[in-house]
Design a protein around this motif. Sequence first.
Motif, PDB file in Angstrom:
ATOM      1  N   ASP A 188       0.807  -1.216   0.000  1.00 35.14           N
ATOM      2  CA  ASP A 188       0.000   0.000   0.000  1.00 35.14           C
ATOM      3  C   ASP A 188       0.843   1.271   0.000  1.00 35.14           C
ATOM      4  N   ASN A 189       2.022   1.237   0.591  1.00 38.25           N
ATOM      5  CA  ASN A 189       2.793   2.459   0.831  1.00 38.25           C
ATOM      6  C   ASN A 189       3.701   2.774  -0.358  1.00 38.25           C
ATOM      7  N   ILE A 190       3.454   3.929  -0.981  1.00 39.39           N
ATOM      8  CA  ILE A 190       4.176   4.268  -2.203  1.00 39.39           C
ATOM      9  C   ILE A 190       4.368   5.774  -2.308  1.00 39.39           C
ATOM     10  N   ALA A 191       5.542   6.179  -2.768  1.00 39.58           N
ATOM     11  CA  ALA A 191       5.855   7.597  -2.964  1.00 39.58           C
ATOM     12  C   ALA A 191       6.228   7.806  -4.427  1.00 39.58           C
ATOM     13  N   GLN A 233      -0.447   9.429 -11.447  1.00 39.81           N
ATOM     14  CA  GLN A 233      -1.031   9.956 -10.220  1.00 39.81           C
ATOM     15  C   GLN A 233      -2.490   9.532 -10.092  1.00 39.81           C
ATOM     16  N   ASN A 234      -3.220   9.549 -11.187  1.00 45.30           N
ATOM     17  CA  ASN A 234      -4.624   9.170 -11.146  1.00 45.30           C
ATOM     18  C   ASN A 234      -4.793   7.692 -10.782  1.00 45.30           C
ATOM     19  N   ILE A 235      -3.864   6.855 -11.234  1.00 48.88           N
ATOM     20  CA  ILE A 235      -3.886   5.443 -10.836  1.00 48.88           C
ATOM     21  C   ILE A 235      -3.741   5.325  -9.321  1.00 48.88           C
ATOM     22  N   LEU A 236      -2.837   6.137  -8.735  1.00 48.40           N
ATOM     23  CA  LEU A 236      -2.644   6.100  -7.282  1.00 48.40           C
ATOM     24  C   LEU A 236      -3.844   6.678  -6.542  1.00 48.40           C
ATOM     25  N   PHE A 237      -4.454   7.729  -7.099  1.00 47.25           N
ATOM     26  CA  PHE A 237      -5.666   8.273  -6.486  1.00 47.25           C
ATOM     27  C   PHE A 237      -6.746   7.194  -6.397  1.00 47.25           C
ATOM     28  N   ARG A 238      -6.955   6.502  -7.496  1.00 48.27           N
ATOM     29  CA  ARG A 238      -7.996   5.481  -7.536  1.00 48.27           C
ATOM     30  C   ARG A 238      -7.681   4.329  -6.581  1.00 48.27           C
ATOM     31  N   PHE A 239      -6.418   3.924  -6.553  1.00 44.46           N
ATOM     32  CA  PHE A 239      -6.014   2.842  -5.672  1.00 44.46           C
ATOM     33  C   PHE A 239      -6.199   3.246  -4.205  1.00 44.46           C
ATOM     34  N   TYR A 255       0.627   7.826   6.950  1.00 44.08           N
ATOM     35  CA  TYR A 255       0.397   8.158   5.545  1.00 44.08           C
ATOM     36  C   TYR A 255       0.804   6.977   4.666  1.00 44.08           C
ATOM     37  N   ASN A 256       0.092   6.863   3.545  1.00 45.17           N
ATOM     38  CA  ASN A 256       0.344   5.730   2.650  1.00 45.17           C
ATOM     39  C   ASN A 256       0.820   6.130   1.257  1.00 45.17           C
ATOM     40  N   ILE A 257       0.350   7.283   0.760  1.00 46.53           N
ATOM     41  CA  ILE A 257       0.638   7.634  -0.634  1.00 46.53           C
ATOM     42  C   ILE A 257       1.111   9.082  -0.736  1.00 46.53           C
ATOM     43  N   TYR A 258       2.225   9.256  -1.423  1.00 49.07           N
ATOM     44  CA  TYR A 258       2.803  10.572  -1.712  1.00 49.07           C
ATOM     45  C   TYR A 258       2.813  10.726  -3.225  1.00 49.07           C
ATOM     46  N   GLU A 318      -8.225   5.501  -2.934  1.00 45.36           N
ATOM     47  CA  GLU A 318      -9.640   5.593  -2.583  1.00 45.36           C
ATOM     48  C   GLU A 318     -10.242   4.202  -2.394  1.00 45.36           C
ATOM     49  N   LYS A 319      -9.865   3.283  -3.261  1.00 47.84           N
ATOM     50  CA  LYS A 319     -10.388   1.919  -3.186  1.00 47.84           C
ATOM     51  C   LYS A 319     -10.035   1.252  -1.861  1.00 47.84           C
ATOM     52  N   HIS A 320      -8.840   1.524  -1.350  1.00 42.35           N
ATOM     53  CA  HIS A 320      -8.361   0.835  -0.151  1.00 42.35           C
ATOM     54  C   HIS A 320      -8.372   1.730   1.095  1.00 42.35           C
ATOM     55  N   ASP A 321      -9.031   2.896   0.994  1.00 43.64           N
ATOM     56  CA  ASP A 321      -9.173   3.800   2.141  1.00 43.64           C
ATOM     57  C   ASP A 321      -7.818   4.180   2.729  1.00 43.64           C
ATOM     58  N   LEU A 322      -6.902   4.615   1.860  1.00 47.29           N
ATOM     59  CA  LEU A 322      -5.552   4.975   2.272  1.00 47.29           C
ATOM     60  C   LEU A 322      -5.437   6.481   2.487  1.00 47.29           C
ATOM     61  N   THR A 323      -4.371   6.890   3.163  1.00 46.53           N
ATOM     62  CA  THR A 323      -4.159   8.298   3.495  1.00 46.53           C
ATOM     63  C   THR A 323      -3.085   8.905   2.586  1.00 46.53           C
ATOM     64  N   PHE A 324      -3.426  10.035   1.966  1.00 40.42           N
ATOM     65  CA  PHE A 324      -2.511  10.740   1.078  1.00 40.42           C
ATOM     66  C   PHE A 324      -1.806  11.881   1.809  1.00 40.42           C
ATOM     67  N   ILE A 325      -0.574  12.142   1.435  1.00 41.20           N
ATOM     68  CA  ILE A 325       0.093  13.390   1.832  1.00 41.20           C
ATOM     69  C   ILE A 325      -0.375  14.454   0.855  1.00 41.20           C
ATOM     70  N   MET A 326      -1.057  15.476   1.389  1.00 39.83           N
ATOM     71  CA  MET A 326      -1.709  16.461   0.529  1.00 39.83           C
ATOM     72  C   MET A 326      -1.280  17.878   0.878  1.00 39.83           C
ATOM     73  N   PRO A 327      -1.238  18.771  -0.128  1.00 41.67           N
ATOM     74  CA  PRO A 327      -0.933  20.181   0.137  1.00 41.67           C
ATOM     75  C   PRO A 327      -2.165  20.887   0.702  1.00 41.67           C
ATOM     76  N   PRO A 328      -1.990  21.970   1.452  1.00 42.21           N
ATOM     77  CA  PRO A 328      -3.132  22.708   1.981  1.00 42.21           C
ATOM     78  C   PRO A 328      -4.019  23.282   0.879  1.00 42.21           C
ATOM     79  N   ARG A 329      -3.397  23.573  -0.277  1.00 36.83           N
ATOM     80  CA  ARG A 329      -4.142  24.091  -1.419  1.00 36.83           C
ATOM     81  C   ARG A 329      -3.367  23.776  -2.698  1.00 36.83           C
ATOM     82  N   GLY A 330      -4.062  23.750  -3.805  1.00 42.29           N
ATOM     83  CA  GLY A 330      -3.398  23.552  -5.077  1.00 42.29           C
ATOM     84  C   GLY A 330      -2.857  22.149  -5.258  1.00 42.29           C
TER      85      GLY A 330
END
Length: 252
Positions: A28-31, A44-50, A86-89, A52-64
């Motif tokens: 699950d853990n990938i950067a 990136q979209n492949i990782l977004f979908r993955f 966190y699981n995905i960067y 969401e499917k597995h209820d993982l936590t993304f490292i996200m910017p406050p905006r943009g």
Amino acid sequence: MEEKQPQQGKDDGEGKTPQTEGSCQHRDNIALLKMHKCSSSTLQNILFRFGEKHDLTFIMPPRGNYLGYPAPFEKRFAIQVPWNEYNIYTFHSRFSYRGISNMMPSDTIFITVIRDPVKMYESTFTYFRLGARYGLKGGTALRDFLQDAEGYFRSSANKQRIKNPMLYDLGLEANKMHDMSHIEKKIATLGDIFDLVLISEYFDESLILLKELMCWDLDDIVYFKLNARSSSSVRNVTPDMAKKLKHSMQVM
């Protein structure tokens, strides 16, 4: 120069995909170091979908869509979640192994995607409208730029990024961009850090390698192309222009 410290499991086999004959362990853990103009939005979209499917936590910017860019990534550039796991960067940033490792688990798989430098530079030149920045207009802007690329580099406040965009995104310090010894050390270090480097021109084949590395299902890597340009917007790069472009990206 950042040095990759051995992570728990990296040297003893526990951090890599544990495999037995005919089986592997799901990851699950990938950067992803999201490189500009290298099919990275599709990845990136492949990782977004993955995620969401597995209820993982993304490292996200406050905006943009950027994590502190153009500064190398640090934890302060990201939203902090209360559970601090966190699981995905996967958002745009300049690479910092130390910064990413401060937030991601020790068994994180590091990947990036690169592209033929001539094709990548043509796409970057068009997408970021670099010709207009230098007062060059029309369909000959790239050709005119290459007549005196080094002169244009010197006139730019952000010449390191413009001179070699992929190396810049990979985190080479701006003041070492013209030092071949540091460039070679950086490339060697990156070779030790990244578990997989995908190639844009061999994207499907690269995804198969990613699937095997992460022990994912085939459905996890199905994709639609994102941010692909129309063929009419692609500038013709002649062999002479390609030669000049490769020369301009070298150390001078």
